[in-house]
Design an enzyme around this catalytic site. Sequence first.
Site, mmCIF file in Angstrom:
data_model
loop_
_atom_site.group_PDB
_atom_site.id
_atom_site.type_symbol
_atom_site.label_atom_id
_atom_site.label_comp_id
_atom_site.label_asym_id
_atom_site.label_seq_id
_atom_site.Cartn_x
_atom_site.Cartn_y
_atom_site.Cartn_z
ATOM 1 N N GLU A 149 0.940 -0.684 -1.748
ATOM 2 C CA GLU A 149 0.339 -0.117 -2.947
ATOM 3 C C GLU A 149 -1.169 -0.278 -2.860
ATOM 4 O O GLU A 149 -1.678 -1.226 -2.267
ATOM 5 C CB GLU A 149 0.920 -0.748 -4.217
ATOM 6 N N GLU B 114 12.498 -6.046 -6.468
ATOM 7 C CA GLU B 114 11.580 -4.962 -6.112
ATOM 8 C C GLU B 114 10.783 -5.377 -4.884
ATOM 9 O O GLU B 114 10.280 -6.501 -4.804
ATOM 10 C CB GLU B 114 10.623 -4.648 -7.263
#
Length: 572
Positions: free
Chosen positions: A172, A167
């Site tokens: 974020e 990932e």
Amino acid sequence: MKKYLFSIKNSRFLVLILLIILTTYEANAQVDVEYNDLVWSDEFDTNGAINSTKWHHQTQLPNGGSWFNGEVQHYTNLITNSFVNNGFLNIVAKRENYTNQGVTKQFTSARLNSKFAFQYGRVDIRAKIPTNQGTWPALWMLGKNVNEDGGFFDAAFGNTGWPACGEIDIMEHGITQSQPEGYIQSAIHTPSSFGSTVNHGGTIAANLGNDFHVYSMNWSPFEITFLLDGVAFYTYNPAVKNAETWPFDAEQYLLLNIAMGGVAGNIPSNFTQATMEIDYVRVYQNTLEDTEGPTNFTASVGEVTSSTIELLLNADDNSGNVAYTISYGNENITTANPSGEEKSVIIPNLTPNTTYDFSVSASDVTGNEFINNPILLSATTTGVTGCSGIDTETQQGTFSIGYNYAFETIGNNVKITFELLDTDKVGVVAFLWRQNPFTEYQMENVSGNIFTYTITEQTMGSTISYAVKFAFAGGLSVTKYFTYVVGDDCTLAVEPSTEIDLITFINPANEYMQINSTVAIDKIEIHNLIGKLVLVSSTFNEPINIKNLAKGMYVVSVYQGNKKSVKKMLVK
């Protein structure tokens, strides 16, 4: 400048090309491999529903009826949660009761999968993200092979669990509440590092929530670099690349979403909705077939210290990128750099007063080799002459943990290295302060919060005095001034009144060390040459395992009551 302000189609196209060129130029300056060919994009030019040929709504709930990390939203395919308007994709998280798959939730949002997957390249996403409490906007990637029911690629390719699929979190926000306002994070999740997000970096985005920023990720076979507005702030490059650390040798796809609650914290009772606006998503690769190897390959030795040797590499290649392989002993290092730009490679953890032979080869990223590979180099590390330690004293600000310092004399130069140990500081930069006459020099970031600067043309026996200012988001802290005599070796300094008698051990050491002493030992500490504590033991009557210590010089401190002995130890 917003795209829709240009009404003439040709003018708009020219402006788009100019923006691509400028973004590419800024980002490429700080990455190992340049990617220049636009292979996939969405400019969000058509109002209404998202382009279904490019995006898939992921709405299926995981087993148990809730999304991961304690999130509380339903992802929907409703046009109220994701739509295009005036050249921007809008992803909207809302407070509303919504029942789907037999489960009722109080919040809705959207999670979009790209129907395009790729291996290696650069991603640029220009977006304005929400900063509302309880929201978790994210721009990220998952391996095409992830076994996740409801994902676009799952039915045909989903044969690998998370995080073995890999990932890559490009951006974020909202899950690092302890960080300053404006902090955005990038992270890597692999089988070796997914627990508490071990591999991550962050930076401060100016006026976050009100301005658009370009969030970028550059992914080569050698490393992954994250950039904000064309400025690199974190690179993931594990020394050992295998399935545990580097599942990034297979295709990945893009995800865009806003999650709610969970690790993003409590959602205020007055929350109604939050929107992430995305101007464009662009993916670049190099698509031209390449059959020519590099030319004009040169390799030479740069700065040499007691524990490092710098190699300076340069070559030209028609592809725009050159890969270098360095072999010495049983070690191999592979790295890359844009064509025609000198690459500095620091070989670490070497033994003082030791000669090393290097074999250096150049190729392009597709494997075409320089015709006269390899170039052979040889260099001898210096002896250790310097002082190091750990301290917490300041003249301005405060330190929550402290800092390591090291002064090393190399020829007529003094290399000064400081490492900030505080874990609560972000966006750290460092400046070296000369006490008299006062002068400030910006230090080079080596890795993490380690910074260095070399003072040149010094006189042996002269005294210098320097401090370091660490500047970070929300403030600064300045160390005390350290006085150092050029050419002095104080790592062996011991106060005679406190030295323990008759301390011996086999030196150099290999895998194990054992202290021989005529008195009982309370504690044994081993520090590296910049003062970082690497091992503590209270056992002296049996061998101490040092297999995990890298080759090089260390300082061994032995304690008994108020007595102390300090000696150097060479680990081979």
